[in-house]
Design a protein around this motif. Structure first.
Motif, PDB file in Angstrom:
ATOM      1  N   SER A 172      15.094 -19.667  15.952  1.00 14.49           N
ATOM      2  CA  SER A 172      16.446 -19.915  15.453  1.00 14.49           C
ATOM      3  C   SER A 172      16.412 -19.937  13.936  1.00 14.49           C
ATOM      4  CB  SER A 172      17.008 -21.236  15.994  1.00 14.49           C
ATOM      5  OG  SER A 172      16.222 -22.335  15.566  1.00 14.49           O
ATOM      6  N   LYS A 173      17.530 -19.538  13.351  1.00 13.22           N
ATOM      7  CA  LYS A 173      17.676 -19.525  11.893  1.00 13.22           C
ATOM      8  C   LYS A 173      19.148 -19.790  11.615  1.00 13.22           C
ATOM      9  CE  LYS A 173      17.123 -16.251   8.027  1.00 13.22           C
ATOM     10  NZ  LYS A 173      16.632 -17.153   6.962  1.00 13.22           N
ATOM     11  N   ASP A 174      19.428 -20.901  10.947  1.00 11.38           N
ATOM     12  CA  ASP A 174      20.799 -21.387  10.840  1.00 11.38           C
ATOM     13  C   ASP A 174      21.605 -20.744   9.716  1.00 11.38           C
ATOM     14  OD1 ASP A 174      20.313 -23.083  12.962  1.00 11.38           O
ATOM     15  OD2 ASP A 174      19.782 -24.782  11.678  1.00 11.38           O
ATOM     16  N   ILE A 180      12.897 -19.808   9.536  1.00 13.58           N
ATOM     17  CA  ILE A 180      12.862 -19.565  10.976  1.00 13.58           C
ATOM     18  C   ILE A 180      12.204 -20.772  11.648  1.00 13.58           C
ATOM     19  CG2 ILE A 180      11.864 -18.122  12.781  1.00 13.58           C
ATOM     20  CD1 ILE A 180      11.919 -15.832  10.645  1.00 13.58           C
ATOM     21  N   VAL A 181      12.832 -21.283  12.693  1.00 10.61           N
ATOM     22  CA  VAL A 181      12.279 -22.405  13.456  1.00 10.61           C
ATOM     23  C   VAL A 181      11.846 -21.887  14.818  1.00 10.61           C
ATOM     24  CG1 VAL A 181      12.751 -24.651  14.488  1.00 10.61           C
ATOM     25  CG2 VAL A 181      13.725 -24.079  12.253  1.00 10.61           C
ATOM     26  N   PHE A 225       6.683 -22.526   8.326  1.00 15.17           N
ATOM     27  CA  PHE A 225       6.344 -22.734   9.730  1.00 15.17           C
ATOM     28  C   PHE A 225       5.534 -24.027   9.885  1.00 15.17           C
ATOM     29  CE2 PHE A 225       6.718 -18.064   9.358  1.00 15.17           C
ATOM     30  CZ  PHE A 225       7.692 -17.837  10.322  1.00 15.17           C
ATOM     31  N   ALA A 226       5.482 -24.529  11.118  1.00 14.29           N
ATOM     32  CA  ALA A 226       4.634 -25.678  11.436  1.00 14.29           C
ATOM     33  C   ALA A 226       3.243 -25.174  11.808  1.00 14.29           C
ATOM     34  CB  ALA A 226       5.236 -26.469  12.601  1.00 14.29           C
ATOM     35  N   TYR A 227       2.206 -25.875  11.332  1.00  7.70           N
ATOM     36  CA  TYR A 227       0.822 -25.486  11.597  1.00  7.70           C
ATOM     37  C   TYR A 227       0.111 -26.574  12.376  1.00  7.70           C
ATOM     38  CZ  TYR A 227       1.613 -21.730   8.292  1.00  7.70           C
ATOM     39  OH  TYR A 227       2.116 -20.627   7.670  1.00  7.70           O
TER      40      TYR A 227
END
Length: 356
Positions: free
Chosen positions: A316-318, A324-325, A213-215
């Motif tokens: 979303s998850k490709d 997971i985005v 994840f982005a923090y």
């Protein structure tokens, strides 16, 4: 017996400049990998030598935990994560060491109950549990992490699916190495305990997990572009049998967990807590009969709750091995606060609400 799966060559990701001060961790996190829309992208490997802390002190490399976004000593992060299927039956409570997790995924299982995929990396306990069986959505949840998965067994088809994933499988039903024991003070089958730190120590060849994840900062949703709303409580309904909830506690800057209206505690006696709560609305595939399969590859509605605020967006998850985005309604990456995170995979047939 250990099932040695094909080990993905993952580079250690998420490491920032060596010797960075912990006091500036939030700024570094936001600047170095919080700006990327795709948190699965690996930051460039750091090659600079660590700066000495003092005239007589040995150099210490400072990095960040890839699954928590918190400051950590670089050398302490050079090991795989371990994902463990944790029981959430009433007779399985209180569980062991949930507050030491980096990530916890809560998923619907048969009978309207839920189970956890609990992930430890930055702080791996000696023991965790109770350990239960695998389910068909677990390979899609665990594959992006690499490393190790531990579980008690499961239907043959589900075990085969998990063994085909790019992780090392440790299975109670086949283990003869002493990694699992049964607790005398717990009723079966809710009594299987895993020696987690020993399991990790047996696989020094495996790399750390990639960033998931982005923090951002400790208050990552403060920017007005996220349109975050003040939140005092979160209520989630998985089924008639399971309705977890979270209350914001400003004193500890964490969300405190309840289940079916009762305070949720772990075996240490502490209230189960999380710095971040990610709520995802997910579809359920019923092609396996009475066993529901959470649909993880795709997209849907999502909320990120951190620092007493909640922002709406999408997940979303490709692919099965993709992270997971989380994206805000404004199109920016939804960032988490540094700390542990619970991901609530709430069926679209359930409900979610947020109290101001």
């Amino acid at each position: 017996m250990l099932f040695g799966m094909a080990k993905r060559a993952r580079s250690a990701t998420g490491w920032l400049r060596l010797g960075a001060l912990l006091a500036t961790s939030a700024l570094l996190l936001s600047g170095c990998f919080g700006d990327a829309a795709d948190p699965s992208a690996s930051p460039p490997a750091e090659t600079a030598a660590p700066r000495p802390v003092g005239a007589s002190a040995a150099p210490v490399g400072i990095a960040f935990s890839p699954l928590r976004g918190t400051g950590a000593e670089w050398s302490a992060m050079q090991h795989p994560s371990i994902a463990v299927k944790i029981d959430d039956h009433e007779l399985a409570r209180p569980q062991i060491a949930l507050n030491r997790t980096d990530l916890v995924f809560e998923e619907l299982v048969e009978g309207g109950l839920t189970r956890y995929v609990a992930v430890w990396h930055s702080d791996v306990p000696d023991e965790v549990g109770p350990v239960r069986s695998i389910r068909p959505m677990d390979p899609d949840i665990i594959s992006p992490l690499g490393g190790i998965v531990a579980y008690s067994g499961g239907q043959e088809q589900f075990v085969a699916m998990m063994q085909a994933a790019p992780v090392v499988n440790i299975v109670f039903d086949y283990d003869d190495t002493g990694l699992f024991t049964r607790a005398d003070d717990r009723p079966g089958p809710h009594d299987v305990i895993l020696a987690a730190s020993e399991a990790v120590a047996r696989h020094p060849e495996l790399p750390p997990p990639p960033v998931q994840f982005a923090y951002g900062s400790a208050d990552p949703l403060a920017d007005p572009t996220f349109a975050a709303t003040t939140t005092s409580a979160i209520a989630q309904t998985f089924s008639d049998e399971r309705a977890p909830s979270w209350d914001w506690d400003a004193g500890t800057s964490t969300w405190l967990r309840s289940q079916e209206g009762l305070a949720d505690t772990e075996a240490s006696g502490e209230r189960v807590r999380a710095v971040n709560v990610v709520t995802m609305r997910v579809g359920i595939d019923w092609s396996y009969g009475e066993v529901p399969r959470t649909v993880m590859v795709g997209s849907g509605e999502a909320w990120v709750s951190a620092a007493g605020r909640t922002a709406h967006g999408t997940w979303s998850k490709d692919a099965p091995d993709a992270p997971i985005v989380l994206t805000s309604d404004s199109g920016d990456a939804l960032r988490l606060a540094p700390g542990n995170t619970w991901i609530e995979l709430v069926p679209t047939t359930g409900s979610v609400s947020f109290a101001p």
